[in-house]
Scaffold this active site. Structure first.
Site, PDB file in Angstrom:
ATOM      1  CB  CYS A 232      -0.433   3.310   1.500  1.00  0.00           C
ATOM      2  SG  CYS A 232      -2.053   2.565   1.204  1.00  0.00           S
TER       3      CYS A 232
ATOM      4  CB  CYS B 101      -6.787   6.599   5.735  1.00  0.00           C
ATOM      5  SG  CYS B 101      -5.613   5.224   5.702  1.00  0.00           S
TER       6      CYS B 101
END
Length: 383
Positions: free
Chosen positions: A120, A217
């Site tokens: 990410c 997440c």
């Protein structure tokens, strides 16, 4: 406007006033990035807050304890309103799925142990978001990561955080020199997370006591297998649990439920010796277990290396460095032997347990705090 190189540098390293310096702050809604934004705004910088919506907002609203949840978008916006700077929410859902989530699922199905937070940072935050910051005519982009950027003889260097308990260098090893020119990490020098919370209270931020996010997440409650099953229906196919000596000890409900080094929850109780997952054979759907000493690894093969040293990686046959093969473990002494500019093998002077394909191996100076880069473990490491 031309820079006046004779002017003293501001706190972000530019020879102009804070008011003339635009900084995009990547705001997750947590206390760390909120403090960065508030502090820079209080110093008089031209702050622009940006929050990424990385997956379905409706699902996010019901998800707590994750860095990208809907409530966090609200918290980031509120900080911006309190401190008086603009804030934007960007829809990166498709980018995030293509660059991070799909690879995470495929890696797990291949028996690896992926680290999506690194991907990410590498493919979304420090690539697409960084380009967005440039489009906004920012001088730099700041984040709430606990890592340090220091100026060296050949330009900016990456260094681990002052607080070793909060250090995030393992997750940022793939930051390139070009990205490092543009990035700033204002929290890396702080002595503790408590110091960050004290700053948040000082600025009157309502997130001052907000708990840290614990999970990836998009993985609720750390349940990787349930996410994989949703992304790849049929992934949890049953198979056999087999001892390394060939004995069939039981059955399982899917290789995706297991990771290298796992001991608990194997469902093969009643044996005299404690057994650990030592290998995952995806093709035969077998979980291979064995005694703890089978987890010991000395030689680690790496690819996709990002090298941050001053001299080229291949300029030496050997580099004596320290490495981390897990984010939670301290650096251990090792010898790095380059094969090419992006491939190498690492010899651990003291064997490590539970080293798995899909994890990162991050390089550090043997003395000092400098991060020298790292690479991805891509096949079974050996004793």
């Amino acid at each position: 406007m031309a820079l006046d190189i004779n002017k003293p540098l501001n706190s972000l390293g530019f020879p102009k006033s804070p008011a003339e310096t635009r900084v995009v702050v990547a705001m997750s809604g947590g206390v760390d990035s909120s403090v960065v934004a508030a502090h820079l705004a209080a110093e008089g910088y031209d702050v622009v807050g940006v929050t990424l919506q990385l997956y379905d907002h409706g699902a996010a609203l019901a998800k707590k304890g994750a860095c990208c949840a809907g409530v966090d978008i609200h918290d980031a916006r509120r900080v911006a309103e309190e401190m008086g700077f603009p804030h934007y929410v960007l829809d990166y859902e498709n980018i995030f799925r293509d660059a991070v989530i799909d690879e995470f699922a495929d890696s797990y199905l291949a028996g690896a142990t992926p680290v999506p937070c690194i991907r990410c940072n590498e493919r979304v935050k420090f690539k697409d978001l960084l380009e967005t910051a440039r489009d906004l005519e920012a001088d730099c982009m700041a984040t709430g990561h606990y890592i340090q950027r220091k100026m060296g003889v050949q330009g900016p260097e990456l260094h681990s955080a002052t607080d070793s308990a909060r250090d995030q260098s393992y997750f940022l090893f793939s930051t390139t020199p070009e990205q490092l020119e543009f990035l700033r990490f204002p929290l890396g020098h702080l002595p503790s997370k408590q110091a960050t919370r004290e700053l948040a209270a000082q600025y009157g931020l309502q997130v001052a006591d907000k708990p840290d996010s614990q999970d990836i997440c998009f993985v609720p409650n750390g349940n990787y297998a349930s996410v994989i099953e949703k992304l790849r229906p049929g992934a949890a196919e049953p198979g056999e649990i087999v001892h390394a000596d060939g004995r069939i000890l039981g059955t399982h409900e899917g290789v995706i439920h297991y990771t290298i080094g796992q001991r608990r929850g194997l469902g093969i109780g009643g044996l005299e010796e404690p057994l650990y997952v030592v290998r995952l054979d995806v093709d035969t759907r077998r979980v291979i277990v064995g005694p703890k000493d089978m987890l010991s690894t000395r030689t680690v093969p790496l690819r996709e290396i990002n090298w941050l040293g001053d001299a080229p990686l291949t300029s030496q046959a050997e580099w004596h460095i320290s490495v981390k093969v897990r984010s939670t473990r301290p650096p251990r002494e090792a010898v790095l032997r380059p094969i090419s500019a992006t491939e190498a093998t690492v010899e651990l002077l003291t064997p490590e347990e539970g080293v798995s394909p899909g994890q990162a191996c991050v390089f550090y100076e043997t003395t000092g705090t400098r991060v020298l880069g790292g690479g991805w473990i891509w096949r079974g490491a050996t004793v």
